[in-house]
Scaffold this active site. Sequence first.
Site: not given
Ligand code: PGD
Length: 762
Positions: A109, A111
């Site tokens: 999972y 973004w």
């Molecule tokens: P990101 O930080 O967006 O978090 O969780 P998610 O795992 O989506 O992580 C994306 C990762 O992908 C980053 O580490 C980035 O470096 C990597 N990345 C970006 N581009 C690329 C690429 O092209 N290739 C590769 N291999 N890697 C890449 C988000 C999630 O967290 C979400 S959507 C929600 S809504 C939740 N929100 C909460 C919250 O409100 N409260 C708590 N306590 N916890 C939450 N967790 C959730």
Amino acid sequence: MNAFKPHSSHWGAFSGRYEGGKLEILPHPGDPDPSPLLGNLPAVADSPARVRQPAVRRGWLEGKPGNADMRGMDEYVEIGWPQALDLVAKELGRVYGEYGAKAVFGGSYGWSSAGRFHHAQSQIHRFLNVLGGYVRSVNTYSSGAASVIIPHVLGPYDTFDRKSVTWDAIERSTGLVMAFGGMAIKNADVHGGGISKHVVRQKLSGAAARGARFISVSPLKDDFPHGLEVEWLPMTPGTDVALMLGLAHVLVTEGLHDRGFLDRYTVGYDHFENYLLGRSDGQPKDAEWAAKICSIEAGTIREIARAMARSRTLITVSHSLQRADYGEQPVWMGIVLASMLGQMGLDGGGYSYSLGALGNIGKSQLAAPLPTLSQFRNAVADFIPVARIADMLLNPGAGFHYNGQLLHYPDIRLVYWVGGNPFHHHQDLNRLRTAFRRPETIIVHETAWTSTARHADIVLPATTTLERDDIGAADRDDLMIAMKKLIEPVGEARDDYDIFSEIARRLGQFESFTENRTSREWLSYLFETTRAALDAGGYDAPDFEAFWQRGELRLPLKPDEGGPARAFRDDPSASPLPTPSGRIEIFSKTIDDFGYDDCAGHPRWYPARIEANHVYPLHLVCNQPHQRLHSQLDYGAFSRSTKISGREPVRINPADAQARGIADGDIVRLFNERGSCLAAAVLSADVRQGVMQLATGAWFEPHEASAENAMCIHGNPNILTRDIGTSKLAQGCTGQITTVEAERYAGELPPVRILDRMTFAQ
Ligand code: PGD
């Protein structure tokens, strides 16, 4: 002098130029309100946090496979690409050969980044499907509960609930916006896939100029765009359903509910009314009852209910409300309340789920399809609700309930994660650390040395979008962008597509995975879907090369005609809802028949499980950050500018701070039975008394990695949150609210190192 080239991100379209070792970023000129998150991007080019070379955990290399106890504490050894690709291919071959595809978790999972082709999730799913499939995850951390309850009661998620009310209609017609959970502009700054125009502030200002009233129900005052006059109802966290019931009670007892609408468009209202008025359980859910639970005065509840009935009222329910205990209930109860007002389908009235949670919700639909990479078919049926990852790894074979089914957790031997950060997004990180020691092998592609990368066995350096060409386009955004490469790959980073292609080659699946196309050929091939549809519709339809030259393409929009809600209102027989009854289900027989003790046949108030122990007196709201997207680019300049002594800021009401001897800027320790973290106190009356607020996204850094109950020294709130599902129905994540105690931290302050350059074993 290099020219500025077009590009895009989840938080906005922009152009960039790399000159003299510096990356300059300019927001898209057509964006009326660009996001400050653009300020994090320049660091991508030279941050010490980037992964520069493939690396393997020493213990895995020496004792492979297995040898998992040292995950999160071990050293890493940098190796060359040929060796890294051989190791991954061999290990995949072994696990698929010995245990089959059901032993591989590719739920992965996250973004990741904007871009239609290099989208990390599409790439990994396609790759694993070519190998024979994988155990997947369903739903999201954003809307885990909503995306399961809404299809039962209103129809497919993101249809009736999010495609009926537009910002234009709000500006034109809405009299009262009743925003449960607020509508924080920081959330509307982003949209998965991209957003070329940030319009929320502008549209709400337009509605305000016409005299619209805004009420924001939230423990945080700034959960509504600054600069607008908003009435703040600072309620106790997690009690929105009680408030909604109190409002509903006033509507019924004062004869303000629309009986005609309820009879024609809904089923099961009478069941619900028996509960509301206390006929079925002896407890009327009147304004006084609600006031005691949510701490909003009964008189205020009555006044608002009357105003809702006489105005063109729009009810919105934020994602945050359902990311909590019994998160299905506020979503469902919001639908019931809007049904009682009878305004579903009227211009600017009714219900919109999570309006403002993403920047493109509330915009008109696109009239052309977007390019999409095929992921093929997954041969494995097994899945988990996304937030049950730790349960799955810790309890192979155990049963769990989900949406009317009794399922069993698979026995996972290999985890492959690309484009997500579970050590950011998952709850109870100490439990996740234990769970991550279970699989034999964990493989991660990452752009940066996040905590997830530091818990993997094999880490492969991935490029960011800035290092590759792609097509930028998103749902409900009318600008397609030629995302042009702005910088050369950092270190030895490679595109996920190229990494998977080379592993596939070693496993004899190169042609199946790549279909013999280069990345550039894929872009042109995928673009053709949109071009052909534009051409057929008589719109401007340049070929790929012409689009690439131009740098962007305006896409046509469908007319704003009120969406599925208007069609249903106009003729419920001709446009029935895809629910069992064809109507709005105030009572769902399907859900009632599941027999769950935590989600009954109609919405109801369940006191949060967290209140049971009363040991930790402060609510901690763990919400989305304003200074980065989730954990992405925590090393960027804008995110870093908000840290205090290198830690994440935690807001505390001055009265709560004074009671604990905490001053502004003090480093505090937040703790509960699951763990603790350090953060920097910011005293603020914008946070309700009894509540603290700590945003997610500071990269998890344990004080002592070997401690069972580790303290995060950087300020990641998920060390404190609970890893339990919303209910047996949806099993969504409940990370939004937890309870804690706070104290001034008197110990020696450990330096935060997670954003620094990684050191490697020699
Ligand atoms: P990101 O930080 O967006 O978090 O969780 P998610 O795992 O989506 O992580 C994306 C990762 O992908 C980053 O580490 C980035 O470096 C990597 N990345 C970006 N581009 C690329 C690429 O092209 N290739 C590769 N291999 N890697 C890449 C988000 C999630 O967290 C979400 S959507 C929600 S809504 C939740 N929100 C909460 C919250 O409100 N409260 C708590 N306590 N916890 C939450 N967790 C959730």
